[in-house]
Design a protein around this motif. Structure first.
Motif, mmCIF file in Angstrom:
data_model
loop_
_atom_site.group_PDB
_atom_site.id
_atom_site.type_symbol
_atom_site.label_atom_id
_atom_site.label_comp_id
_atom_site.label_asym_id
_atom_site.label_seq_id
_atom_site.Cartn_x
_atom_site.Cartn_y
_atom_site.Cartn_z
ATOM 1 N N MET A 83 0.834 -1.173 0.000
ATOM 2 C CA MET A 83 0.000 0.000 0.000
ATOM 3 C C MET A 83 0.883 1.243 0.000
ATOM 4 N N LEU A 84 0.649 2.148 -0.926
ATOM 5 C CA LEU A 84 1.448 3.360 -1.032
ATOM 6 C C LEU A 84 0.881 4.454 -0.130
ATOM 7 N N ILE A 85 1.698 4.904 0.799
ATOM 8 C CA ILE A 85 1.303 5.978 1.708
ATOM 9 C C ILE A 85 2.433 6.995 1.717
ATOM 10 N N ASN A 86 2.083 8.263 1.494
ATOM 11 C CA ASN A 86 3.142 9.266 1.477
ATOM 12 C C ASN A 86 3.659 9.537 2.899
ATOM 13 N N HIS A 87 4.788 10.229 2.951
ATOM 14 C CA HIS A 87 5.478 10.458 4.220
ATOM 15 C C HIS A 87 4.583 11.157 5.239
ATOM 16 N N ASP A 88 3.877 12.187 4.816
ATOM 17 C CA ASP A 88 3.065 12.968 5.747
ATOM 18 C C ASP A 88 1.914 12.144 6.317
ATOM 19 N N THR A 89 1.274 11.334 5.472
ATOM 20 C CA THR A 89 0.188 10.477 5.941
ATOM 21 C C THR A 89 0.731 9.440 6.915
ATOM 22 N N ARG A 90 1.888 8.886 6.607
ATOM 23 C CA ARG A 90 2.513 7.903 7.498
ATOM 24 C C ARG A 90 2.823 8.511 8.857
ATOM 25 N N CYS A 91 3.339 9.735 8.855
ATOM 26 C CA CYS A 91 3.633 10.412 10.120
ATOM 27 C C CYS A 91 2.355 10.637 10.925
ATOM 28 N N ALA A 92 1.277 11.028 10.240
ATOM 29 C CA ALA A 92 0.003 11.255 10.929
ATOM 30 C C ALA A 92 -0.545 9.946 11.494
ATOM 31 N N LEU A 93 -0.420 8.851 10.740
ATOM 32 C CA LEU A 93 -0.875 7.551 11.237
ATOM 33 C C LEU A 93 -0.052 7.122 12.448
ATOM 34 N N ASP A 94 1.252 7.342 12.399
ATOM 35 C CA ASP A 94 2.108 7.018 13.538
ATOM 36 C C ASP A 94 1.706 7.845 14.765
ATOM 37 N N SER A 95 1.373 9.107 14.536
ATOM 38 C CA SER A 95 0.981 9.985 15.643
ATOM 39 C C SER A 95 -0.318 9.530 16.286
ATOM 40 N N VAL A 96 -1.305 9.158 15.464
ATOM 41 C CA VAL A 96 -2.586 8.752 16.037
ATOM 42 C C VAL A 96 -2.445 7.435 16.799
ATOM 43 N N VAL A 97 -1.608 6.538 16.315
ATOM 44 C CA VAL A 97 -1.360 5.285 17.040
ATOM 45 C C VAL A 97 -0.673 5.579 18.371
ATOM 46 N N ASP A 98 0.349 6.418 18.345
ATOM 47 C CA ASP A 98 1.043 6.788 19.575
ATOM 48 C C ASP A 98 0.066 7.439 20.546
ATOM 49 N N LEU A 99 -0.795 8.311 20.038
ATOM 50 C CA LEU A 99 -1.780 8.982 20.881
ATOM 51 C C LEU A 99 -2.716 7.974 21.557
ATOM 52 N N ILE A 100 -3.286 7.077 20.781
ATOM 53 C CA ILE A 100 -4.205 6.072 21.336
ATOM 54 C C ILE A 100 -3.501 5.234 22.400
ATOM 55 N N ASN A 101 -2.247 4.903 22.156
ATOM 56 C CA ASN A 101 -1.509 4.037 23.080
ATOM 57 C C ASN A 101 -1.055 4.724 24.363
ATOM 58 N N ASP B 84 -2.076 -10.053 26.493
ATOM 59 C CA ASP B 84 -1.808 -9.069 27.543
ATOM 60 C C ASP B 84 -1.435 -7.702 26.982
ATOM 61 N N CYS B 85 -1.737 -7.466 25.719
ATOM 62 C CA CYS B 85 -1.394 -6.194 25.070
ATOM 63 C C CYS B 85 -2.546 -5.746 24.182
ATOM 64 N N ARG B 86 -2.965 -4.514 24.323
ATOM 65 C CA ARG B 86 -4.051 -3.977 23.503
ATOM 66 C C ARG B 86 -3.582 -2.770 22.701
ATOM 67 N N HIS B 87 -2.265 -2.663 22.462
ATOM 68 C CA HIS B 87 -1.747 -1.527 21.692
ATOM 69 C C HIS B 87 -2.405 -1.461 20.317
ATOM 70 N N ALA B 88 -2.688 -0.245 19.913
ATOM 71 C CA ALA B 88 -3.194 -0.001 18.557
ATOM 72 C C ALA B 88 -2.014 0.041 17.595
ATOM 73 N N PHE B 89 -2.268 -0.306 16.351
ATOM 74 C CA PHE B 89 -1.273 -0.129 15.288
ATOM 75 C C PHE B 89 -1.990 -0.102 13.955
ATOM 76 N N VAL B 90 -1.293 0.370 12.937
ATOM 77 C CA VAL B 90 -1.811 0.349 11.568
ATOM 78 C C VAL B 90 -1.002 -0.691 10.820
ATOM 79 N N ASP B 91 -1.679 -1.706 10.316
ATOM 80 C CA ASP B 91 -1.010 -2.788 9.591
ATOM 81 C C ASP B 91 -0.712 -2.321 8.170
ATOM 82 N N LEU B 92 0.526 -1.990 7.909
ATOM 83 C CA LEU B 92 0.925 -1.552 6.567
ATOM 84 C C LEU B 92 1.655 -2.657 5.808
ATOM 85 N N SER B 93 1.527 -3.890 6.292
ATOM 86 C CA SER B 93 2.142 -5.007 5.582
ATOM 87 C C SER B 93 1.443 -5.203 4.238
ATOM 88 N N ARG B 94 2.167 -5.746 3.296
ATOM 89 C CA ARG B 94 1.637 -5.912 1.940
ATOM 90 C C ARG B 94 0.373 -6.769 1.911
#
Length: 198
Positions: free
Chosen positions: A1-19, A145-155
Motif C-alpha cells: 500500500m502506497l502511503i506518502n510520508h506525511d500520511t505515514r507520520c500522521a498515522l504514527d501519531s494517532v497510534v502513539d496517541l491512542i496508546n 496481555d497487550c491492547r496496543h493499537a497499530f496500523v497494519d501496513l504489511s503488503r
C-alpha cells in the motif's frame, strides 16, 4: 500500500496517541503538560506553540474519539466519526514545505490548537485509509496481555502484533514451549533462543 510520508507520520501519531491511554499504557501517559510536550517532540508535530492544562484535556478527548474510530467494525461508522472530528477542527488544507520536507498538505488551520491539529491531520490520514478500502488495517495487538493499537501496513495485511520483536516473539516462544511440553520433551535454552531469534 502506497502511503506518502506525511500520511505515514500522521498515522504514527494517532497510534502513539491512542496508546497513551490508561487502559493501554497502564497509567495516564498524557497526564501533564510535560507529557504532551514529549508527545509533540516524539512525533515531530509542527507549528505548536505554548501548551497548557486545557490542551492536555482537549487532546485526551481527541484520543477518545480516535479510539472509537479504531473500534468501529464498519466504514460508515468510522466515516461519521471522522467527518465530525475533521469538521469541528476547522480544517483548512494548505500546501507547506517546512523543516526540509517536500511539499505536502496540512489540514489544520494556522494557529490551531494541538487537539484541532491532531483531529484534522490524523483524521484525514485515517480518512484516506477508508477511501482506499483499507479501514481493516486499523488493528489491536493480538497478544492477550497487550491492547496496543497499530496500523497494519504489511503488503498482505497479515500483521498481528504491535511489535513482532516483543509481543509476537514472546507468543511464538510460549507456543513453542507449550508444544515441547505436550510432546513430553524438555526445553533447552539454545532451542528457545533460536525460536526467539526467528
Amino acid at each position: 500500500m502506497l502511503i506518502n510520508h506525511d500520511t505515514r507520520c500522521a498515522l504514527d501519531s494517532v497510534v502513539d496517541l491512542i496508546n497513551t491511554a490508561p487502559a493501554i499504557a497502564g497509567r495516564e501517559a498524557l497526564a501533564e503538560v510535560a507529557d504532551l510536550r514529549a508527545f509533540v517532540e516524539r512525533n515531530k508535530v509542527s507549528e505548536i506553540g505554548r501548551l497548557d492544562r486545557h490542551d492536555v484535556t482537549a487532546v485526551q478527548a481527541v484520543r477518545t474519539r480516535f479510539t472509537e474510530v479504531f473500534a468501529t467494525t464498519d466504514d460508515a461508522t468510522a466515516a461519521t466519526l471522522l467527518n465530525a472530528m475533521v469538521a469541528e477542527a476547522g480544517t483548512t488544507p494548505r500546501l507547506t514545505d517546512h523543516d526540509g520536507y517536500d511539499w505536502h498538505v496540512h489540514y489544520f488551520a494556522p494557529g490551531a490548537s494541538l487537539s484541532d491539529h491532531l483531529a484534522a491531520d490524523c483524521g484525514m490520514a485515517l480518512a484516506f485509509l477508508i477511501v482506499a478500502g483499507e479501514r481493516e488495517r486499523l488493528r489491536r495487538c493480538d497478544a492477550p496481555d497487550c491492547r496496543h493499537a497499530f496500523v497494519d501496513l504489511s503488503r498482505n495485511r497479515s500483521r498481528r502484533y504491535c511489535d513482532s520483536r516483543t509481543c509476537g516473539n514472546r507468543l511464538h516462544v510460549a507456543a513453542y514451549r507449550a508444544r515441547r511440553r505436550e510432546a513430553g520433551e524438555t526445553g533447552e535454552t539454545g532451542a528457545d533462543e533460536a525460536v526467539a531469534a526467528s
